[in-house]
Design an enzyme around this catalytic site. Structure first.
Site, PDB file in Angstrom:
ATOM      1  N   CYS A   1      52.609 -40.209  31.314  1.00 41.16           N
ATOM      2  CA  CYS A   1      52.588 -40.420  32.921  1.00 41.16           C
ATOM      3  C   CYS A   1      52.213 -42.052  32.893  1.00 41.16           C
ATOM      4  O   CYS A   1      53.339 -42.658  32.933  1.00 41.16           O
ATOM      5  CB  CYS A   1      51.456 -39.570  33.184  1.00 41.16           C
ATOM      6  SG  CYS A   1      51.172 -39.489  34.792  1.00 41.16           S
TER       7      CYS A   1
ATOM      8  N   HIS B   1      52.155 -33.919  31.140  1.00 42.32           N
ATOM      9  CA  HIS B   1      51.176 -34.088  30.334  1.00 42.32           C
ATOM     10  C   HIS B   1      50.865 -33.127  29.215  1.00 42.32           C
ATOM     11  O   HIS B   1      50.250 -32.154  29.130  1.00 42.32           O
ATOM     12  CB  HIS B   1      49.743 -34.348  30.908  1.00 42.32           C
ATOM     13  CG  HIS B   1      49.542 -35.154  31.828  1.00 42.32           C
ATOM     14  ND1 HIS B   1      48.750 -36.377  31.607  1.00 42.32           N
ATOM     15  CD2 HIS B   1      49.843 -35.758  33.330  1.00 42.32           C
ATOM     16  CE1 HIS B   1      48.719 -37.297  32.564  1.00 42.32           C
ATOM     17  NE2 HIS B   1      49.403 -36.685  33.543  1.00 42.32           N
TER      18      HIS B   1
ATOM     19  N   GLU C   1      49.040 -33.599  26.576  1.00 36.92           N
ATOM     20  CA  GLU C   1      47.466 -33.403  26.212  1.00 36.92           C
ATOM     21  C   GLU C   1      46.710 -32.637  26.987  1.00 36.92           C
ATOM     22  O   GLU C   1      45.695 -32.143  26.699  1.00 36.92           O
ATOM     23  CB  GLU C   1      47.089 -34.871  25.910  1.00 36.92           C
ATOM     24  CG  GLU C   1      46.819 -35.650  27.349  1.00 36.92           C
ATOM     25  CD  GLU C   1      47.740 -35.922  28.082  1.00 36.92           C
ATOM     26  OE1 GLU C   1      48.903 -35.670  27.775  1.00 36.92           O
ATOM     27  OE2 GLU C   1      47.401 -36.778  29.223  1.00 36.92           O
TER      28      GLU C   1
END
Lengths: 224, 77
Positions: free
Chosen positions: A87, A195, A197
């Site tokens: 990002c 993302h 994560e």
């Protein structure tokens, strides 16, 4: 395995990133403040997290990419240390020149915050070794400036070299050729807007991102 | 000595902000606007004698991202 997560003023995915890396590796990453000028010895993975570094002033990632720590990250990447930018981290990596192109305002103007389907385009990289080529995965996105731009010659070159790691499987932000994530020439730097994560444990509702961290860590431990 | 730096998107690079402004102008009833491109103006207050080469370097190293943007420097006495 030793890892580091870079923290800028305005980073907000740094702790999520640290949790994902720790879950995969069993070791807490070093949190590295933007003023640091060196990457600690022995670090083999650096993550540049999402957020709004320096308030996105001037351009997303522009100020962060000129911060002292990024000069050290650039040097480490050139030595072959693995670097993952997610990002805002992807924006920082393009502004630093570690990855080609630029990330512009989303074509639809709106901030996009939702789960999106991605196609894995390259499953040979250290970041994507546990995925299948052509497989669809779902990662969350949350960005305003995710519209990937590069000139036609650059796009042709990175496509030809297999450096598109992930492509959006649906319209998201107007990115050239639906590119969601790209690798550098050496394959040791990955930048992506979605993302991983935020998709690493069942409580996230989706664990598609966990394989990225697991594959990376397994690869690094095998080569250590 | 002052310099004004105009940063604009290169031709052919999509400008969603310009498009939004264009729509808003039309919404206000202004016809006849063919296109809108948005950019930035950055004013630099510089020490006397700052070289043109230094100002150029400021632009290409930070103020503009030359992958997508052009810059124009205007020196103000």
């Amino acid at each position: 395995m030793k890892s580091a997560v870079i923290v800028f003023p305005g980073s907000n995915c740094d702790r999520d990133m640290a949790v994902a890396i720790e879950q995969a590796s069993g070791t807490k990453p070093i949190m590295l403040w933007h003023r640091e000028t060196e990457i600690p010895d022995g670090v083999d993975l650096i993550a540049v997290p999402g957020g709004f570094s320096y308030g996105d002033y001037l351009r997303s990632g522009a100020m962060a990419s000129r911060s002292p720590v990024m000069a050290a990250v650039k040097a480490a990447a050139e030595r072959g240390v693995f670097v993952l930018g997610v990002c805002n981290g992807f924006q920082v990596l393009t502004e630093t020149g570690l990855l080609p192109g630029a990330l512009m305002r989303n074509a639809g103007i709106h901030f996009v915050c939702r789960d999106v389907a991605l196609t894995v385009e390259n499953s040979q990289s250290a970041f994507t070794s546990l995925y299948e080529k052509g497989e669809q995965v779902v990662f969350p996105v949350a960005h305003h400036d995710g519209n990937y731009f590069a000139d036609t010659a650059t796009l042709d070159r990175i496509e030809g070299e297999g450096r598109v790691a992930f492509r959006y499987a649906e319209a998201v932000n107007g990115s050239a050729r639906d590119i969601a994530g790209i690798l550098n020439e050496g394959g040791n730097v990955l930048g992506m807007m979605p993302h991983p994560e935020r998709a690493v444990e069942p409580a996230h509702g989706n664990v598609d991102g966990a394989r990225m961290f697991k594959g990376l860590v397994e690869g690094l431990m095998a080569s250590a | 000595m002052k310099a004004r730096v105009f940063v604009t998107l290169k031709n052919g690079v999509l400008d969603p902000q310009g498009k939004a402004i264009h729509h808003a102008l039309e919404g206000l009833g202004f016809g006849g606007v063919n296109d809108v491109r948005a950019g930035k103006l950055i004013e630099l207050d510089l020490a006397e004698g700052t070289s043109d080469a230094d100002i150029e370097a400021m632009c290409s190293k930070l103020l503009a991202n030359t992958v997508i943007e052009n810059f124009k420097i205007e020196k103000v006495a």
